[in-house]
Design a protein around this motif. Sequence first.
Motif, PDB file in Angstrom:
ATOM      1  N   TYR A   8      54.042 -75.830 -19.086  1.00 53.09           N
ATOM      2  CA  TYR A   8      53.494 -75.401 -17.860  1.00 53.09           C
ATOM      3  C   TYR A   8      53.112 -73.583 -18.421  1.00 53.09           C
ATOM      4  CZ  TYR A   8      54.692 -79.174 -15.246  1.00 53.09           C
ATOM      5  OH  TYR A   8      55.039 -80.594 -14.814  1.00 53.09           O
ATOM      6  N   VAL A   9      51.809 -73.282 -18.202  1.00 47.94           N
ATOM      7  CA  VAL A   9      51.447 -71.978 -18.474  1.00 47.94           C
ATOM      8  C   VAL A   9      51.106 -71.348 -17.094  1.00 47.94           C
ATOM      9  CG1 VAL A   9      49.978 -70.164 -19.505  1.00 47.94           C
ATOM     10  CG2 VAL A   9      50.783 -72.193 -20.787  1.00 47.94           C
ATOM     11  N   ILE A  10      51.575 -70.419 -16.715  1.00 47.15           N
ATOM     12  CA  ILE A  10      51.416 -69.844 -15.319  1.00 47.15           C
ATOM     13  C   ILE A  10      50.653 -68.495 -15.550  1.00 47.15           C
ATOM     14  CG2 ILE A  10      52.312 -68.853 -13.131  1.00 47.15           C
ATOM     15  CD1 ILE A  10      54.742 -70.761 -13.997  1.00 47.15           C
ATOM     16  N   VAL A  11      49.486 -68.122 -15.052  1.00 49.10           N
ATOM     17  CA  VAL A  11      49.068 -66.779 -15.111  1.00 49.10           C
ATOM     18  C   VAL A  11      49.131 -65.933 -13.870  1.00 49.10           C
ATOM     19  CG1 VAL A  11      46.805 -65.883 -15.499  1.00 49.10           C
ATOM     20  CG2 VAL A  11      47.359 -67.979 -16.623  1.00 49.10           C
ATOM     21  N   GLY A  12      49.903 -65.091 -14.027  1.00 50.71           N
ATOM     22  CA  GLY A  12      50.039 -64.199 -12.907  1.00 50.71           C
ATOM     23  C   GLY A  12      51.685 -64.224 -12.144  1.00 50.71           C
ATOM     24  N   ALA A  13      52.453 -62.936 -12.519  1.00 51.24           N
ATOM     25  CA  ALA A  13      53.872 -63.226 -12.022  1.00 51.24           C
ATOM     26  C   ALA A  13      53.904 -62.361 -10.584  1.00 51.24           C
ATOM     27  CB  ALA A  13      54.695 -62.491 -13.144  1.00 51.24           C
ATOM     28  N   ALA A  37      49.767 -59.556 -16.223  1.00 50.34           N
ATOM     29  CA  ALA A  37      49.071 -58.391 -16.780  1.00 50.34           C
ATOM     30  C   ALA A  37      49.487 -57.101 -16.710  1.00 50.34           C
ATOM     31  CB  ALA A  37      47.340 -58.511 -16.218  1.00 50.34           C
ATOM     32  N   GLY A  38      50.543 -57.015 -15.945  1.00 49.03           N
ATOM     33  CA  GLY A  38      50.982 -55.502 -15.621  1.00 49.03           C
ATOM     34  C   GLY A  38      52.512 -55.593 -16.174  1.00 49.03           C
ATOM     35  N   VAL A 224      58.649 -65.069 -20.514  1.00 50.52           N
ATOM     36  CA  VAL A 224      57.896 -63.981 -19.790  1.00 50.52           C
ATOM     37  C   VAL A 224      57.240 -63.121 -20.424  1.00 50.52           C
ATOM     38  CG1 VAL A 224      57.785 -62.290 -17.855  1.00 50.52           C
ATOM     39  CG2 VAL A 224      59.442 -64.369 -17.584  1.00 50.52           C
ATOM     40  N   VAL A 225      55.978 -62.838 -20.413  1.00 52.05           N
ATOM     41  CA  VAL A 225      55.181 -61.928 -21.256  1.00 52.05           C
ATOM     42  C   VAL A 225      54.416 -60.825 -20.194  1.00 52.05           C
ATOM     43  CG1 VAL A 225      53.493 -61.729 -23.231  1.00 52.05           C
ATOM     44  CG2 VAL A 225      54.808 -63.719 -23.165  1.00 52.05           C
ATOM     45  N   THR A 226      54.803 -59.784 -20.471  1.00 52.23           N
ATOM     46  CA  THR A 226      54.165 -58.701 -19.587  1.00 52.23           C
ATOM     47  C   THR A 226      53.022 -58.105 -20.393  1.00 52.23           C
ATOM     48  OG1 THR A 226      55.775 -57.110 -20.334  1.00 52.23           O
ATOM     49  CG2 THR A 226      56.009 -58.313 -18.192  1.00 52.23           C
ATOM     50  N   ASN A 227      52.115 -57.117 -19.789  1.00 46.94           N
ATOM     51  CA  ASN A 227      51.055 -56.609 -20.359  1.00 46.94           C
ATOM     52  C   ASN A 227      50.151 -57.442 -20.962  1.00 46.94           C
ATOM     53  OD1 ASN A 227      51.910 -53.737 -19.319  1.00 46.94           O
ATOM     54  ND2 ASN A 227      53.674 -54.101 -20.960  1.00 46.94           N
ATOM     55  N   ALA A 228      49.969 -58.683 -20.480  1.00 50.71           N
ATOM     56  CA  ALA A 228      49.157 -59.892 -21.051  1.00 50.71           C
ATOM     57  C   ALA A 228      47.923 -60.219 -20.240  1.00 50.71           C
ATOM     58  CB  ALA A 228      50.102 -61.097 -21.466  1.00 50.71           C
ATOM     59  N   LEU A 229      46.701 -59.774 -20.392  1.00 53.58           N
ATOM     60  CA  LEU A 229      45.720 -60.034 -19.602  1.00 53.58           C
ATOM     61  C   LEU A 229      44.950 -61.291 -20.014  1.00 53.58           C
ATOM     62  CD1 LEU A 229      43.621 -59.026 -17.456  1.00 53.58           C
ATOM     63  CD2 LEU A 229      42.303 -58.060 -19.373  1.00 53.58           C
ATOM     64  N   ILE A 246      44.927 -61.238 -23.928  1.00 50.84           N
ATOM     65  CA  ILE A 246      45.140 -60.164 -24.755  1.00 50.84           C
ATOM     66  C   ILE A 246      46.157 -59.214 -24.516  1.00 50.84           C
ATOM     67  CG2 ILE A 246      43.889 -57.929 -25.296  1.00 50.84           C
ATOM     68  CD1 ILE A 246      41.290 -58.893 -23.919  1.00 50.84           C
ATOM     69  N   LYS A 247      47.090 -59.122 -25.694  1.00 48.47           N
ATOM     70  CA  LYS A 247      48.368 -58.380 -25.682  1.00 48.47           C
ATOM     71  C   LYS A 247      48.250 -57.543 -26.683  1.00 48.47           C
ATOM     72  CE  LYS A 247      52.955 -57.804 -25.128  1.00 48.47           C
ATOM     73  NZ  LYS A 247      53.616 -57.227 -24.200  1.00 48.47           N
TER      74      LYS A 247
END
Length: 551
Positions: A8-13, A37-38, A224-229, A246-247
């Motif tokens: 599962y890929v979840i977009v938005g934490a 993204a943040g 968890v990957v942050t700063n990933a738009l 984009i990271k």
Amino acid sequence: MDELDADYVIVGAGSAGCVLANRLSADPGVKVLLLEAGGDDRPTKNLSQFYLNMMIHMPAGFMKTIPNPKTAWHFHTEPDPGTKDRVHMWPRGKVLGGSSSVNGMLYVRGQHADYDGWRQMGCDSWSWDDVRPYFIRAEHQERGADEWHGHGGPLNVCDMLEKNAVSDAVIDACEQAGIPRNPDINGAEQEGVGYFQSTSKNGRRCSTSTAYLHPAMHRRNLRVVTNALTTRVQFEGKRAVGVEFIKDGIVCRAGARREVILSGGAINSPQLLQLSGIGPGELLRRYGIEVRVDSPNTGGNLQDHILFQSMFRLQDGAYSLNERTHGLKFLGEVLTYAVKRQGLLSSGTAQVVAFCKSRPELAHPDVQFHFLAATMDIELFARTQRMELEKKPGITIAPCQVRPESRGTIQINSADPKVAPTIRPNYLSDSLDQEVAVASMRLARRIANEPALQRWITHEITPGPQCSTDEELLDYARMTGASVYHPVGTCAMGGRDTDVLDPQLRVRGVEGLRVVDASVMPRIPSGNTNAPTIMVAEKAADIILGKSSAS
């Protein structure tokens, strides 16, 4: 980090994504990737980021995090005809926890009838009886468990740490105005007045990041990957198979073996669907995007609560937050919070809430009051969302219509995912919303004129004595009304083929793609939206895992 994969890929934490990440990764045989993204909200050695993260977890810190572009997206609406062509700023959380990391922490579920209404709109298994178990599962109610509340869930819900004479007088005045006392607006009935409850614990914010994500981040099957738009959903034929993001300036890909789940919120989720070819066909072709599913309602059905602020000056010496935010008194508040986690900085926005009817023949309340023992520069707030409190004592009585009829839209205006979408809220475009706005401001005056508050109030600041007719009050509402930051509905679920999602939150016309956030709500709940969004995510997790009747 050119390529990742997960089940599962979840977009938005945010308020929903953190819940999903916890619940789905509880199965060690399932691999979950969460993209945000943040930035991170956890402690850091970077001094400037350390201060900002400290503000995130301090309840009153939202006054610093909402205006900061490092922790909040600053979306702007188009000039809005219903509010004097004003441009409204819509901040949304840009950090782990999303808007639950920057909101006012007010815990409100809405009315039972809201969810029965969803069911009547074709959302099978979304009635009050269906969703109540998920509110309960999410909750750790400090008052203890009963038939309406849970004890032992991730989300801490507590009484206001501070109560004061002016807020007590507000409750008395509401009762004098015919609004009954209600110690639990999230229980059997919503109608009535009482103190808010807060999603905080021991004087610290309880976001979905701290409640759900932090306890799960040790799991080896959760990344968890942050700063990933995230820029678009990838497909093979009609099936979603991953996303591009984009990271650090690099275009990366994440594959999804089972599902892609969008949890970007009511603004970003429809934007990402449209960028991925799911939306109004004419709009997508305008920007050179291949139409995968012509879905006219993607980005439509936008609903929000708009707030009208009536402010009153209090007698010198009356309790107010105003004077406690300046000079030596504020220094004292800082020390109180540092030592005891109490005082002004341990509180969110409003202290007292009331739900009531704008006219007696209604079956359910249609107006919510936020009562704040403070007054601010209203024009500055309307323009920038900066809350600068006055130095003299005051009180704000702020109503909003909880069941608005006006509808707006969110649409891309570029194929570039870094370009914010066009937001048209269409506030007060429906005549019923205009009538309720006027009625609610008249009711605010009535409450202020009751004996319990008249002993404290010296005069009305806004709208002021120059506003007396319905036309003048409506003009004031148009001139000063501001968002409560409750956008919902832009990827609405329903039973019709024209609805963006089916009741299992699957995007119609494709496979392997769901939306789980406030955008799925077909109609806005009657109150603050964070608790309902968490409920949606709790229920969605069971649907995805095949544990719900809706699956």
